[in-house]
Design an enzyme around this catalytic site. Structure first.
Site, PDB file in Angstrom:
ATOM      1  N   GLY A  13       0.818  -1.252   0.037  1.00 37.89           N
ATOM      2  CA  GLY A  13      -0.241  -0.582   0.326  1.00 37.89           C
ATOM      3  C   GLY A  13       0.444   1.129   0.124  1.00 37.89           C
ATOM      4  CG  MET A  91      -2.089  -7.489  -7.099  1.00 35.38           C
ATOM      5  SD  MET A  91      -1.261  -5.840  -8.984  1.00 35.38           S
ATOM      6  CE  MET A  91       0.168  -7.116  -9.387  1.00 35.38           C
ATOM      7  CG  HIS A 110      -0.049  -1.272 -15.615  1.00 37.47           C
ATOM      8  ND1 HIS A 110       0.002  -2.287 -15.580  1.00 37.47           N
ATOM      9  CD2 HIS A 110       0.865  -1.050 -17.000  1.00 37.47           C
ATOM     10  CE1 HIS A 110       0.936  -2.930 -15.568  1.00 37.47           C
ATOM     11  NE2 HIS A 110       1.109  -2.697 -16.907  1.00 37.47           N
TER      12      HIS A 110
HETATM   13  C1  GAR Z   1       3.319  -1.009  -7.928  1.00 36.33           C
HETATM   14  O1  GAR Z   1       3.952  -0.846  -8.599  1.00 36.33           O
HETATM   15  C2  GAR Z   1       1.340  -0.832  -8.931  1.00 36.33           C
HETATM   16  O2  GAR Z   1       1.621   0.175  -9.571  1.00 36.33           O
HETATM   17  C3  GAR Z   1       1.873  -2.394  -9.114  1.00 36.33           C
HETATM   18  O3  GAR Z   1       1.962  -2.481  -7.949  1.00 36.33           O
HETATM   19  C4  GAR Z   1       2.317  -2.012  -6.736  1.00 36.33           C
HETATM   20  C5  GAR Z   1       2.223  -1.709  -5.884  1.00 36.33           C
HETATM   21  O4  GAR Z   1       2.855  -1.725  -4.909  1.00 36.33           O
HETATM   22  N1  GAR Z   1       0.133  -2.188  -9.695  1.00 36.33           N
HETATM   23  C6  GAR Z   1       0.262  -3.823 -10.921  1.00 36.33           C
HETATM   24  O5  GAR Z   1       1.536  -3.759 -11.089  1.00 36.33           O
HETATM   25  C7  GAR Z   1      -1.022  -3.135 -10.878  1.00 36.33           C
HETATM   26  N2  GAR Z   1      -1.482  -4.232 -12.525  1.00 36.33           N
HETATM   27  P1  GAR Z   1       2.229  -0.637  -3.402  1.00 36.33           P
HETATM   28  O6  GAR Z   1       1.042  -1.687  -2.438  1.00 36.33           O
HETATM   29  O7  GAR Z   1       2.950  -0.127  -2.397  1.00 36.33           O
HETATM   30  O8  GAR Z   1       1.294   0.790  -3.758  1.00 36.33           O
END
Ligand code: GAR
Length: 197
Positions: A13, A91, A110
Site C-alpha cells: 500500500g 491485483m 500501472h
Molecule cells: C505498484 O508498483 C503498482 O504500480 C503495481 O503494484 C505495486 C503496488 O505497490 N500495480 C500493478 O502491477 C497493477 N497491475 P504498493 O502496494 O506499494 O502501492
C-alpha cells in the site's frame, strides 16, 4: 466536486499512503475507505493507523466467482459512498459490470509506460526489450485490462546496471509523485494529462 475517495489495495500500500497523505488542506478530495482483497495486506494496518476506515474482503473463498467477490466488496463501497475509486496495487481483475458501475470514476496506476507492457512483470519486460526508458501510468479503468484513457505518465531513463528490482524501486518512487498529482486534478474535474520526468 466533493471527492470522497476509496482506495483498493492488495499489498503493502505505498501508493495508497502517498494518495492518503496528499489529501489534506485545500485538496478537493478526502479518503473514506481503504479496502483489500487480502486480509493480510500490509496497507490495511497503515491506513488504520492514519484513522482511515478499512475493509478486507478475501477473494479466495469466492474461488473464481468474481461477481460474488465484487458484490461483497460493493457492500463496503456502498456504505462508504465514494465518488472516486483508486486502484493502488490492486491485483484482481474487475468484471465489466463492476467497471461499468464506476465508469468515469475509477483510476488505476500501472508500472509501465502504457500501452507498453500491460499485465505483469513490466520491469523485466522493459529490460528484456532493451528499452531506454520506462516508467508508470495512471489511467481511467475500462473493461479491458490496463487500458483506458491515460491521465498521466512519469518516465525515467533505464541505467546500464539496472535490474528489475532497481527499476521497480525507482519506478515506485515516480508512482508516489504521479498518482497524487493526477488524483488532485481528477478530483477537481480536470482530466488533462500530466507528464512527469
Ligand atoms: C505498484 O508498483 C503498482 O504500480 C503495481 O503494484 C505495486 C503496488 O505497490 N500495480 C500493478 O502491477 C497493477 N497491475 P504498493 O502496494 O506499494 O502501492
Amino acid at each position: 466536486m466533493t471527492g470522497r475517495v476509496a482506495i483498493l489495495i492488495s499489498g503493502g500500500g505505498s501508493n495508497m499512503l502517498a494518495l492518503v497523505d496528499s489529501m489534506t488542506g485545500d485538496h478537493p478530495a478526502r479518503p473514506v475507505l481503504v479496502a483489500a482483497n487480502d486480509p493480510r495486506a500490509g496497507g490495511l494496518t497503515k491506513a488504520a493507523h492514519r484513522g482511515i476506515p478499512t475493509a478486507a474482503v478475501d477473494h479466495r473463498p469466492f474461488k473464481g466467482d468474481r461477481a460474488g467477490f465484487e458484490a461483497a466488496l460493493s457492500e463496503h463501497l456502498d456504505a462508504a459512498a465514494p465518488d472516486i475509486l483508486c486502484l493502488a496495487g490492486f491485483m484482481r481483475v474487475l468484471t465489466p459490470e463492476f467497471v461499468a458501475r464506476w465508469s468515469g470514476r475509477i483510476l488505476n496506476i500501472h508500472p509501465s509506460l502504457l500501452p507498453k507492457y500491460k499485465g505483469l512483470h513490466t520491469h523485466a519486460r522493459a529490460l528484456e526489450a532493451g528499452d531506454t526508458h520506462h516508467g508508470c501510468t495512471v489511467h481511467e479503468v475500462t473493461p479491458a485490462l490496463d487500458d483506458g484513457p491515460i491521465l498521466g505518465q512519469a518516465r525515467l531513463a533505464i541505467a546500464p546496471g539496472d535490474t528489475s528490482e532497481t527499476l521497480a524501486a525507482r519506478v515506485l518512487t515516480l508512482e508516489h509523485r504521479l498518482y497524487p498529482a493526477v488524483l488532485r486534478r481528477f478530483a477537481a474535474g480536470d482530466r488533462s494529462r500530466i507528464d512527469l520526468d
